[in-house]
Write a protein that holds these residues in place. Structure first.
Motif, PDB file in Angstrom:
ATOM      1  N   THR A 170       0.838  -1.215   0.000  1.00 42.07           N
ATOM      2  CA  THR A 170       0.000   0.000   0.000  1.00 42.07           C
ATOM      3  C   THR A 170       0.862   1.249   0.000  1.00 42.07           C
ATOM      4  O   THR A 170       0.576   2.215  -0.718  1.00 42.07           O
ATOM      5  N   ARG A 174       0.711   4.075  -2.938  1.00 41.84           N
ATOM      6  CA  ARG A 174       0.308   5.455  -2.670  1.00 41.84           C
ATOM      7  C   ARG A 174       1.285   6.476  -3.229  1.00 41.84           C
ATOM      8  O   ARG A 174       0.984   7.668  -3.265  1.00 41.84           O
ATOM      9  N   SER A 178      -4.019   7.252  -5.050  1.00 42.67           N
ATOM     10  CA  SER A 178      -4.688   7.196  -3.761  1.00 42.67           C
ATOM     11  C   SER A 178      -5.442   5.867  -3.660  1.00 42.67           C
ATOM     12  O   SER A 178      -6.302   5.578  -4.499  1.00 42.67           O
TER      13      SER A 178
END
Length: 381
Positions: A170, A174, A178
């Motif tokens: 993640t 990012r 988003s």
């Protein structure tokens, strides 16, 4: 049945002006005593679509389809018609080039960008496409976008050889988009892209026996580089002969600041590692009670460099957990992951060297704000 409330045109215009100025709907409702926020939304839709005349219509009076709006003057009617014609001419230019057909890749993002300003029906009328076609395109576009996200997650997992869990994946995602960590976890579970690192095993028993005081006391945090160091030796039984890795870790950022590889577990191995450290006062070096660390030669070398020695309690590897964890991670993310059971000694050495470089320079750590040890040290400096 509730009684409908009729608001003067002045109140409606005041609400529109306040909304355009950035005032929230809740504040507008409190100040102008408006019962429902949907009324403000409806007035704004009329204003943005050029139907300001509808602010004067009575409560319950609906716009009659096909009859067109009623204008107070001919000038207002001409202005409204000119605005509508300009929108019909200008909007398609924004979403397609001359001679090109309208495509879902352009239409769907553009429709999302004007959400709340123009109704879907009106925008579809400008573009000359049915509403059902737009919604069909939107569903297909969402599926293609999901495929792109899945492909990117799979690429990152393969790139890092399935060493990362969903939290680190993640963090890398990012950097480009988003995305929620729960979505990444759900995709990794569905696509079977979970971390494949071997589960660590630990023992917690032991009797207190030492030749140096246990000064570290499991305080594995340091406020400055080269303040607290931990060292240990691990086996590398993957080549044509058994090798040993001696390494030293800086607890400030988890960086491996020194290491040596040898086919003998003797005092010269740990001395070679020790001599790689800079001559810097105030360092504490923690180890277990192995014979190489309790030897006179090693103890004399430690004191000669002005280093304070600390030792774990006997049979308590948790006292030296960070370096134990690093050695377990090294084996799990290389030899165990790639199923290297028997290979050449040169390949074993090369794998260890490459991984330590990867661990220090590239591999991000959650406790370091998703940075590598060297990045964390450089930014802190």
């Amino acid at each position: 049945m509730a009684t409908r409330v009729s608001y003067p045109v002045e109140i409606k215009m005041k609400a529109i002006e306040m909304r355009l100025a950035g005032v929230t709907k809740k504040q507008i409702m409190q100040e102008l005593n408006i019962k429902n926020k949907t009324q403000i939304q409806q007035w704004m839709r009329w204003y943005r679509s050029g139907d300001v005349h509808r602010l004067q219509q009575p409560v319950g009076k609906q716009y009659s389809f096909g009859r067109g709006p009623m204008y107070d003057s001919e000038l207002e009617q001409v202005k409204a018609e000119n605005r509508f014609l300009k929108q019909q001419l200008d909007v398609p230019k924004k979403v397609r080039g001359v001679g090109k057909e309208v495509s879902p890749e352009v239409i769907v993002p553009w429709m999302e960008s004007i959400r709340g300003q123009v109704s879907v029906s009106q925008a579809c009328a400008w573009l000359g496409i049915p509403r059902s076609t737009y919604y069909r395109w939107k569903a297909a576009y969402g599926k293609r976008n999901e495929d792109l996200v899945v492909g990117k997650i799979r690429q990152l997992c393969i790139q890092h050889k399935f060493r990362y869990g969903y939290r680190k994946i993640t963090a890398l995602m990012r950097a480009e988009m988003s995305i929620n960590h729960k979505r990444v976890q759900r995709i990794m579970q569905r696509e079977q892209l979970q971390c494949r690192v071997k589960v660590k095993k630990r023992k917690t028993t032991g009797q207190p026996s030492y030749v140096a005081d246990h000064l570290l006391l499991r305080q594995f945090q340091a406020s400055a580089p080269m303040q607290k160091l931990v060292t240990d030796i691990t086996y590398l039984p993957y080549g044509s002969k058994l090798l040993y890795l001696s390494s030293i870790m800086d607890l400030y950022n988890g960086e491996i600041v020194a290491y040596s590889i040898s086919d003998k577990q003797d005092t010269s191995l740990v001395l070679d590692t020790l001599y790689q450290l800079p001559d810097q006062p105030g360092m504490m070096l923690h180890s277990d009670q192995g014979s190489v660390y309790t030897s006179q030669a090693y103890q004399a070398a430690v004191k000669g460099k002005g280093i304070t020695m600390s030792m774990s309690r006997k049979g308590t590897p948790a006292d030296n957990a960070p370096i134990e964890s690093f050695h377990s991670t090294l084996k799990s993310e290389t030899f165990y992951l790639d199923n290297f059971i028997c290979t050449t000694t040169a390949i074993v050495v090369q794998i260890v060297q490459n991984y330590i470089h990867y661990y220090n320079s590239i591999r991000i750590q959650t406790k370091l704000n998703n940075q590598s040890p060297i990045q964390f040290r450089q930014l802190a400096a």
